[in-house]
Enzyme design. Sequence first.
Site, PDB file in Angstrom:
ATOM      1  N   LYS A 281       0.839  -1.214   0.000  1.00  0.00           N
ATOM      2  CA  LYS A 281       0.000   0.000   0.000  1.00  0.00           C
ATOM      3  C   LYS A 281       0.871   1.259   0.000  1.00  0.00           C
ATOM      4  CE  LYS A 281      -4.314  -1.566   2.130  1.00  0.00           C
ATOM      5  NZ  LYS A 281      -5.133  -1.576   3.358  1.00  0.00           N
TER       6      LYS A 281
ATOM      7  N   ASP B 280      11.657  -7.771   9.032  1.00  0.00           N
ATOM      8  CA  ASP B 280      11.314  -7.668  10.447  1.00  0.00           C
ATOM      9  C   ASP B 280      12.649  -7.600  11.178  1.00  0.00           C
ATOM     10  OD1 ASP B 280      10.722  -8.033  13.109  1.00  0.00           O
ATOM     11  OD2 ASP B 280       9.478  -9.819  12.815  1.00  0.00           O
TER      12      ASP B 280
ATOM     13  N   ASN C 221      15.262   3.222  10.982  1.00  0.00           N
ATOM     14  CA  ASN C 221      14.121   3.968  11.484  1.00  0.00           C
ATOM     15  C   ASN C 221      13.162   3.098  12.291  1.00  0.00           C
ATOM     16  OD1 ASN C 221      11.956   6.192  11.374  1.00  0.00           O
ATOM     17  ND2 ASN C 221      10.954   4.506  10.285  1.00  0.00           N
TER      18      ASN C 221
ATOM     19  N   TYR D 220      11.299   2.516  26.331  1.00  0.00           N
ATOM     20  CA  TYR D 220      11.630   3.202  25.080  1.00  0.00           C
ATOM     21  C   TYR D 220      12.908   4.023  25.217  1.00  0.00           C
ATOM     22  CZ  TYR D 220      11.224   6.150  20.944  1.00  0.00           C
ATOM     23  OH  TYR D 220      11.477   6.800  19.760  1.00  0.00           O
TER      24      TYR D 220
ATOM     25  N   LYS E  46      16.724   3.347  23.459  1.00  0.00           N
ATOM     26  CA  LYS E  46      17.329   4.320  22.546  1.00  0.00           C
ATOM     27  C   LYS E  46      18.661   4.856  23.092  1.00  0.00           C
ATOM     28  CE  LYS E  46      14.415   4.482  19.061  1.00  0.00           C
ATOM     29  NZ  LYS E  46      14.817   4.153  17.679  1.00  0.00           N
TER      30      LYS E  46
ATOM     31  N   THR F  13       3.042  10.740  15.411  1.00  0.00           N
ATOM     32  CA  THR F  13       3.011   9.506  14.612  1.00  0.00           C
ATOM     33  C   THR F  13       2.259   8.421  15.371  1.00  0.00           C
ATOM     34  OG1 THR F  13       5.052   8.588  15.560  1.00  0.00           O
ATOM     35  CG2 THR F  13       5.309  10.030  13.635  1.00  0.00           C
TER      36      THR F  13
END
Length: 236
Positions: free
Chosen positions: A41, A57, A84, A159, A163, A194
């Site tokens: 898509k 993945d 990303n 998270y 990072k 997002t």
Amino acid sequence: MTKYAFVTGANKGIGYEAVRQLAEKDYHVFLGARNPELGEKAIESLGLPNVSLVLVDISNAESIQEAFKQIQEVTDHLDLLINNAGIAVDFNIKPSKLKVEALRQGFDVNFFGTFQMIQSFLPLVQKAARGKIVNLTTDMASQTMFDNGEAGPLNLLGYNSSKTAVNSLTLAFSKEFGENGPEIFGVTPGFTTTDLNGNAPGGKTPAEGAEIIVDYALSETNYHGKILNKNGIIPW
């Protein structure tokens, strides 16, 4: 000579916009997506002849190897690898309430996935004239900025720490690569609205976030071993 870029997690959000912006600058871009239907898509909606779908993945070593083989069939070099793809599974969860399984899941994708991508694609990046690896990070992963209130206020142990580990990985690889390359650095686009944050209002658009990343990725300035936000180099 055609320049090639690979962007992971690129069927939506910042990754999707980064693909579009790079394609418009005459890169042949491999759009990395985990889900075949969503990947198709994204390709269809972009409608650009110099964008190809690559299923990957990043938490699966076999999937990464398949993606490598697919890209290697098209090119013997990769000018730009943008790591990303990432997840955030602990929004609105206090560190004391975070389940260890969720913490592991975040590290599995964000840290171990990025690590495996770099290791696997390094041979192709090394063959480019000026190969670059760009790792997506967050200002909240800067211990200095998070502590003194300069970063976002979200105390997301899973998270943020995954990072921070990506920042450490970026530094370690930069020390190994030295001045001979490839160039590796981290970029945070800052607060961007997002799916990652449930489309929280008030952030940059994905296109604006992607522009920060693409500008650094294509810059003539060498940012080897640094982490950057829109204003320049930020502290660890």
